[in-house]
Scaffold this motif. Structure first.
Motif, PDB file in Angstrom:
ATOM      1  N   VAL A  44      25.522   4.061   0.484  1.00  0.00           N
ATOM      2  CA  VAL A  44      24.206   4.700   0.613  1.00  0.00           C
ATOM      3  C   VAL A  44      23.839   4.852   2.078  1.00  0.00           C
ATOM      4  CG1 VAL A  44      23.342   3.874  -1.614  1.00  0.00           C
ATOM      5  CG2 VAL A  44      22.957   2.505   0.432  1.00  0.00           C
ATOM      6  N   LYS A  45      22.913   5.755   2.324  1.00  0.00           N
ATOM      7  CA  LYS A  45      22.373   5.972   3.672  1.00  0.00           C
ATOM      8  C   LYS A  45      20.907   5.543   3.747  1.00  0.00           C
ATOM      9  CE  LYS A  45      22.373   7.655   7.876  1.00  0.00           C
ATOM     10  NZ  LYS A  45      23.050   6.954   8.950  1.00  0.00           N
ATOM     11  N   TYR A  46      20.231   5.526   2.573  1.00  0.00           N
ATOM     12  CA  TYR A  46      18.796   5.240   2.521  1.00  0.00           C
ATOM     13  C   TYR A  46      18.472   4.306   1.350  1.00  0.00           C
ATOM     14  CZ  TYR A  46      19.016   9.774   4.906  1.00  0.00           C
ATOM     15  OH  TYR A  46      19.341  10.812   5.739  1.00  0.00           O
ATOM     16  N   ALA A  47      17.347   3.623   1.487  1.00  0.00           N
ATOM     17  CA  ALA A  47      16.769   2.873   0.375  1.00  0.00           C
ATOM     18  C   ALA A  47      15.255   3.004   0.494  1.00  0.00           C
ATOM     19  CB  ALA A  47      17.175   1.409   0.420  1.00  0.00           C
ATOM     20  N   ILE A  48      14.600   2.997  -0.645  1.00  0.00           N
ATOM     21  CA  ILE A  48      13.131   3.010  -0.658  1.00  0.00           C
ATOM     22  C   ILE A  48      12.672   1.855  -1.532  1.00  0.00           C
ATOM     23  CG2 ILE A  48      11.033   4.315  -1.136  1.00  0.00           C
ATOM     24  CD1 ILE A  48      12.769   6.880  -1.045  1.00  0.00           C
ATOM     25  N   ARG A  93       0.810  -1.221   0.000  1.00  0.00           N
ATOM     26  CA  ARG A  93       0.000   0.000   0.000  1.00  0.00           C
ATOM     27  C   ARG A  93       0.844   1.273   0.000  1.00  0.00           C
ATOM     28  NH1 ARG A  93      -2.875  -3.721   2.935  1.00  0.00           N
ATOM     29  NH2 ARG A  93      -4.991  -4.069   2.185  1.00  0.00           N
ATOM     30  N   GLU A  94       1.977   1.236   0.684  1.00  0.00           N
ATOM     31  CA  GLU A  94       2.849   2.407   0.760  1.00  0.00           C
ATOM     32  C   GLU A  94       4.293   1.953   0.608  1.00  0.00           C
ATOM     33  OE1 GLU A  94       1.926   3.801   4.654  1.00  0.00           O
ATOM     34  OE2 GLU A  94       0.195   4.954   3.979  1.00  0.00           O
ATOM     35  N   PRO A  95       5.118   2.755  -0.057  1.00  0.00           N
ATOM     36  CA  PRO A  95       6.535   2.413  -0.146  1.00  0.00           C
ATOM     37  C   PRO A  95       7.171   2.425   1.238  1.00  0.00           C
ATOM     38  CG  PRO A  95       6.093   4.564  -1.171  1.00  0.00           C
ATOM     39  CD  PRO A  95       4.790   4.015  -0.716  1.00  0.00           C
ATOM     40  N   MET A  96       8.295   1.709   1.359  1.00  0.00           N
ATOM     41  CA  MET A  96       8.980   1.610   2.640  1.00  0.00           C
ATOM     42  C   MET A  96      10.330   2.307   2.561  1.00  0.00           C
ATOM     43  SD  MET A  96       9.705  -1.661   5.059  1.00  0.00           S
ATOM     44  CE  MET A  96       7.992  -1.639   5.601  1.00  0.00           C
ATOM     45  N   LEU A  97      10.593   3.179   3.536  1.00  0.00           N
ATOM     46  CA  LEU A  97      11.846   3.912   3.633  1.00  0.00           C
ATOM     47  C   LEU A  97      12.754   3.235   4.655  1.00  0.00           C
ATOM     48  CD1 LEU A  97      13.699   6.417   3.223  1.00  0.00           C
ATOM     49  CD2 LEU A  97      12.333   7.546   5.008  1.00  0.00           C
ATOM     50  N   PHE A  98      13.955   2.906   4.217  1.00  0.00           N
ATOM     51  CA  PHE A  98      14.973   2.345   5.099  1.00  0.00           C
ATOM     52  C   PHE A  98      16.002   3.427   5.389  1.00  0.00           C
ATOM     53  CE2 PHE A  98      13.132  -1.221   2.987  1.00  0.00           C
ATOM     54  CZ  PHE A  98      13.181  -2.266   3.890  1.00  0.00           C
ATOM     55  N   ILE A  99      16.284   3.670   6.660  1.00  0.00           N
ATOM     56  CA  ILE A  99      17.322   4.600   7.085  1.00  0.00           C
ATOM     57  C   ILE A  99      18.382   3.743   7.764  1.00  0.00           C
ATOM     58  CG2 ILE A  99      17.882   6.616   8.484  1.00  0.00           C
ATOM     59  CD1 ILE A  99      14.814   7.292   8.357  1.00  0.00           C
ATOM     60  N   PHE A 100      19.517   3.597   7.098  1.00  0.00           N
ATOM     61  CA  PHE A 100      20.539   2.697   7.607  1.00  0.00           C
ATOM     62  C   PHE A 100      21.350   3.370   8.717  1.00  0.00           C
ATOM     63  CE2 PHE A 100      19.925   1.318   3.143  1.00  0.00           C
ATOM     64  CZ  PHE A 100      19.360   0.074   3.420  1.00  0.00           C
ATOM     65  N   ILE A 115       9.334  -5.683  -6.555  1.00  0.00           N
ATOM     66  CA  ILE A 115       9.481  -4.294  -6.120  1.00  0.00           C
ATOM     67  C   ILE A 115      10.549  -3.579  -6.944  1.00  0.00           C
ATOM     68  CG2 ILE A 115       8.746  -4.686  -3.731  1.00  0.00           C
ATOM     69  CD1 ILE A 115      11.766  -4.657  -2.958  1.00  0.00           C
ATOM     70  N   ASP A 116      10.567  -2.267  -6.834  1.00  0.00           N
ATOM     71  CA  ASP A 116      11.668  -1.433  -7.297  1.00  0.00           C
ATOM     72  C   ASP A 116      12.427  -1.002  -6.045  1.00  0.00           C
ATOM     73  OD1 ASP A 116      10.632  -1.532  -9.897  1.00  0.00           O
ATOM     74  OD2 ASP A 116       9.708   0.443  -9.767  1.00  0.00           O
ATOM     75  N   ILE A 117      13.764  -1.052  -6.104  1.00  0.00           N
ATOM     76  CA  ILE A 117      14.583  -0.578  -4.989  1.00  0.00           C
ATOM     77  C   ILE A 117      15.318   0.672  -5.452  1.00  0.00           C
ATOM     78  CG2 ILE A 117      16.420  -1.091  -3.341  1.00  0.00           C
ATOM     79  CD1 ILE A 117      15.869  -4.100  -3.893  1.00  0.00           C
ATOM     80  N   VAL A 118      15.097   1.761  -4.743  1.00  0.00           N
ATOM     81  CA  VAL A 118      15.737   3.038  -5.063  1.00  0.00           C
ATOM     82  C   VAL A 118      16.739   3.336  -3.949  1.00  0.00           C
ATOM     83  CG1 VAL A 118      15.346   5.501  -5.453  1.00  0.00           C
ATOM     84  CG2 VAL A 118      13.660   3.831  -6.266  1.00  0.00           C
ATOM     85  N   TRP A 119      18.009   3.472  -4.318  1.00  0.00           N
ATOM     86  CA  TRP A 119      19.099   3.695  -3.366  1.00  0.00           C
ATOM     87  C   TRP A 119      19.464   5.177  -3.344  1.00  0.00           C
ATOM     88  CZ3 TRP A 119      20.388  -0.599  -0.674  1.00  0.00           C
ATOM     89  CH2 TRP A 119      20.141  -1.848  -1.237  1.00  0.00           C
ATOM     90  N   LEU A 120      19.635   5.746  -2.128  1.00  0.00           N
ATOM     91  CA  LEU A 120      19.925   7.173  -1.973  1.00  0.00           C
ATOM     92  C   LEU A 120      21.192   7.393  -1.146  1.00  0.00           C
ATOM     93  CD1 LEU A 120      16.335   8.218  -0.805  1.00  0.00           C
ATOM     94  CD2 LEU A 120      17.184   8.229  -3.136  1.00  0.00           C
ATOM     95  N   ASN A 121      21.944   8.413  -1.501  1.00  0.00           N
ATOM     96  CA  ASN A 121      23.136   8.767  -0.722  1.00  0.00           C
ATOM     97  C   ASN A 121      22.744   9.673   0.447  1.00  0.00           C
ATOM     98  OD1 ASN A 121      22.827  11.370  -1.805  1.00  0.00           O
ATOM     99  ND2 ASN A 121      24.471  11.116  -3.296  1.00  0.00           N
ATOM    100  N   HIS A 138      21.240   4.747  -7.484  1.00  0.00           N
ATOM    101  CA  HIS A 138      21.055   3.483  -8.213  1.00  0.00           C
ATOM    102  C   HIS A 138      19.595   3.048  -8.064  1.00  0.00           C
ATOM    103  CE1 HIS A 138      22.381  -0.101 -10.237  1.00  0.00           C
ATOM    104  NE2 HIS A 138      21.887  -0.868  -9.287  1.00  0.00           N
ATOM    105  N   ILE A 139      19.093   2.345  -9.077  1.00  0.00           N
ATOM    106  CA  ILE A 139      17.725   1.810  -9.036  1.00  0.00           C
ATOM    107  C   ILE A 139      17.754   0.377  -9.545  1.00  0.00           C
ATOM    108  CG2 ILE A 139      15.358   1.991  -9.900  1.00  0.00           C
ATOM    109  CD1 ILE A 139      15.926   4.995 -10.434  1.00  0.00           C
TER     110      ILE A 139
END
Length: 103
Positions: free
Chosen positions: A79-83, A22-29, A47-53, A60-61
């Motif tokens: 990275v510091k985050y992923a969605i 229902r909602e995307p999930m934000l990971f904060i490492f 799923i799609d995994i979107v990686w954030l610095n 990266h996706i």
């Protein structure tokens, strides 16, 4: 565009067992940025995994990661985050390297 994110109870669990998503999930490492990996244990949908610095820029996706256990999917760079989004969202919203999220 705005998204409402859910946060994982544990980094290992993520979206496992959720269908439909229902909602995307934000990971904060925790800690400093490093190369991270994800696996699909317990996933019911691709799923799609979107990686954030650290600047919350897409670096990266992974598109349409299948809901099968076994392989792992790497950020490739620190990275510091992923969605995690339902499969197809990265293309639907035209996410690209360098795009910045605000949260």
């Amino acid at each position: 565009m705005k998204f409402k994110f859910q946060l994982p109870r544990t980094l290992e669990e993520g979206l496992a067992g959720q269908s439909p998503i229902r909602e995307p999930m934000l990971f904060i490492f925790p800690g400093r940025s490093q190369v991270r990996t994800m696996w699909m244990k317990g996933m019911l949908e691709p799923i799609d995994i979107v990686w954030l610095n650290t600047k919350k820029e897409i670096v990266h996706i992974h598109h349409r990661v299948p809901a099968i256990e076994g392989p792992t999917y790497s950020s490739g760079v620190p990275v510091k985050y992923a969605i995690e989004f339902p499969a197809g969202h990265a293309k639907k919203y035209k996410f690209a390297s360098g795009d910045v999220f605000e949260f």
